[in-house]
Design an enzyme around this catalytic site. Structure first.
Site, PDB file in Angstrom:
ATOM      1  N   HIS A   1     -92.678  76.021  53.061  1.00  0.00           N
ATOM      2  CA  HIS A   1     -92.929  77.419  53.412  1.00  0.00           C
ATOM      3  C   HIS A   1     -94.413  77.697  53.609  1.00  0.00           C
ATOM      4  CE1 HIS A   1     -91.276  81.264  54.177  1.00  0.00           C
ATOM      5  NE2 HIS A   1     -90.230  81.148  53.385  1.00  0.00           N
TER       6      HIS A   1
ATOM      7  N   ASP B   1     -93.065  80.376  58.388  1.00  0.00           N
ATOM      8  CA  ASP B   1     -92.143  81.313  57.765  1.00  0.00           C
ATOM      9  C   ASP B   1     -90.728  81.078  58.281  1.00  0.00           C
ATOM     10  OD1 ASP B   1     -94.181  82.571  56.295  1.00  0.00           O
ATOM     11  OD2 ASP B   1     -94.735  83.792  58.033  1.00  0.00           O
TER      12      ASP B   1
END
Length: 474
Positions: free
Chosen positions: A445, A449
């Site tokens: 992450h 995104d």
């Protein structure tokens, strides 16, 4: 007069710190040529034939088959030629070949050790554990021939790898208080772990010995038992294979140990997330059948999935990257070195197809087959097991529908593919039986995104459902 040269186990790359001798390829008394393989070793990555950089007569071998040696331990000694009258060694032997095997050279001058900071001393129970390794009450190691003289701040501490140094630093363990069990006092990971276990036992023993003693104040030394007859002493770790009743213990070593270390590091360091989608793979399977019916080499399903992956990475390059945590930078690659998970008798390995983005389906099929066979026979080289930028994991071969892959550190993502099975599916407005597959993407992450990850996965699913989508992007 012959000169006897010692050849040590070289650095085999990728942080590997030890190797097991599988088979000696030479005997004492044999004549070897420069760069002739002399021993076959097994690392946590692969089986490797180690060439000797010297030519001459083998005078000694160190370690029996099945013995595990740390990097830097002697392997063989070789008597090299006749020394010229000037006293200079024979150039072919004494200087070595100069060749490099995964990160080691044969030049005469060793690299200078970099300066190391003095570790913080261990306090309380940790200090007791450190003394247990060096001998209770033993004086510090001799320095410059003077017993008991402390090492200077700039003095080298012989540690087998930076990971061991970091482990000691994170636990407040002073490496200068340890006596290494490796060659020439080299401190191994096992030495540090034993010291930490001994420290924990010493702290627990102190609390047990004085259950009513007041709680030590901060920075106060941990109370020690006064009677040596009753004070619990740290015990040596159990030998391999020793287990309590009802237990079976298997050492985490070799490939299994490497997998454990890598997956554990991935979970500790990478904030991963997973998304998944079901896709209708009927058209992809039909396309593969048609390609293979046209003649020529057969195309594997894995090769088609790899082509889809490389096309998706071209559209979403954020996932073909890694994170440089120290520099706080995302490093994006302009090439795709595609790793793929392969199960072998020796455990899980992840061979890497170099420049997968530049290969067609036929080339990918051949390379997958070659690397898979090498994995089964244990002949993969360290170079074939490292350097991946993205991994494809077809766990459907195990008969499972889905999974949440663990990222192959230090990469940024892994695509998992489940089994392709007939399932009810709404196709063109009607219920039909279609070939359905579940796709799952685990991603770092930090590099992107959910929108990017979802876009990548959706594009992969679209290509699986309609292979013509892929043709439009080629």
């Amino acid at each position: 007069m012959a000169q006897v040269l010692e050849f040590k186990l070289p650095d085999l790359g990728e942080g590997l710190t030890e190797a097991e001798i599988v088979r000696w390829l030479v005997e004492v008394g044999d004549v070897v040529a420069i760069d002739q393989p002399v021993v076959e070793v097994e690392t946590a990555k692969a089986m490797v034939e180690v060439p000797c950089p010297y030519g001459g007569v083998v005078t000694a071998r160190f370690g029996e088959e099945g013995t595990e040696l740390p990097v830097g331990a002697p392997l063989i000694t070789v008597a090299v030629g006749e020394r010229p009258a000037s006293g200079e060694a024979d150039a072919a032997g004494a200087e070595g070949s100069g060749n490099v095997l995964v990160g080691y050279g044969t030049s005469e001058a060793p690299a200078r050790r970099r300066r190391v900071r003095r570790e913080q001393p261990v306090s309380g129970a940790s200090a007791a554990g450190s003394r247990a390794v060096t001998g209770q009450g033993a004086a510090p190691a001799a320095v410059n021939g003077q017993a008991g003289a402390p090492e200077t701040e700039d003095g080298p501490v012989p540690v087998i790898s930076p990971l061991v140094r970091r482990l000691a630093r994170q636990n407040g363990l002073d490496l200068r208080e340890l006596t290494g069990s490796g060659p020439d006092g080299l401190i191994l990971r096992a030495d540090v772990e034993y010291a930490l276990r001994a420290a924990a036992r010493a702290g627990a023993a102190a609390q047990t010995a004085q259950p009513h003693a007041p709680v030590p104040q901060p920075h106060a030394a941990v109370p020690q038992a006064t009677s040596t007859a009753t004070a619990p002493q740290p015990t040596a770790p159990q030998p391999t294979g020793t287990a309590a009743h009802g237990e079976i213990r298997t050492p985490l070593k070799g490939i299994r140990g490497a997998v454990a270390d890598k997956l554990g590091r991935s979970r500790r360091e990478i904030p991963d997330a997973t998304c998944w989608v079901d896709a209708d793979a009927t058209e992809l399977m039909r396309a593969r059948t048609a390609m293979n019916a046209a003649g020529g080499p057969k195309i594997s399903l894995l090769a088609l999935l790899a082509r889809i992956c490389t096309a998706a990475l071209a559209r979403f390059p954020e996932l073909n990257s890694t994170v440089d945590a120290e520099a706080r930078e995302v490093v994006r690659f302009d090439h795709v070195h595609l790793g793929f998970a392969a199960q072998t008798d020796r455990g899980l390995v992840v061979p890497v197809v170099r420049d997968a983005h530049a290969r067609d389906a036929e080339s990918l099929t051949a390379e997958f087959a070659r690397l898979t066979e090498a994995g089964r026979t244990g002949t993969l080289t360290p170079a074939e097991l490292t350097g991946g930028t993205f991994t494809l994991n077809n766990y459907g071969v195990f008969g499972v529908d889905g999974s949440t892959p663990i990222i192959n550190h230090p990469e940024a993502a892994m695509l998992g593919v489940g089994r392709i099975v007939p399932k009810p599916w709404v196709h063109e407005g009607e219920l039909a039986v279609r070939q359905v597959v579940q796709l799952s993407l685990t991603f770092d992450h930090r590099v992107c995104d959910g929108g990017t990850a979802g876009g990548f996965l959706r594009y992969v699913a679209d290509c699986v459902e309609q292979p013509a989508v892929l043709l439009r992007t080629l």
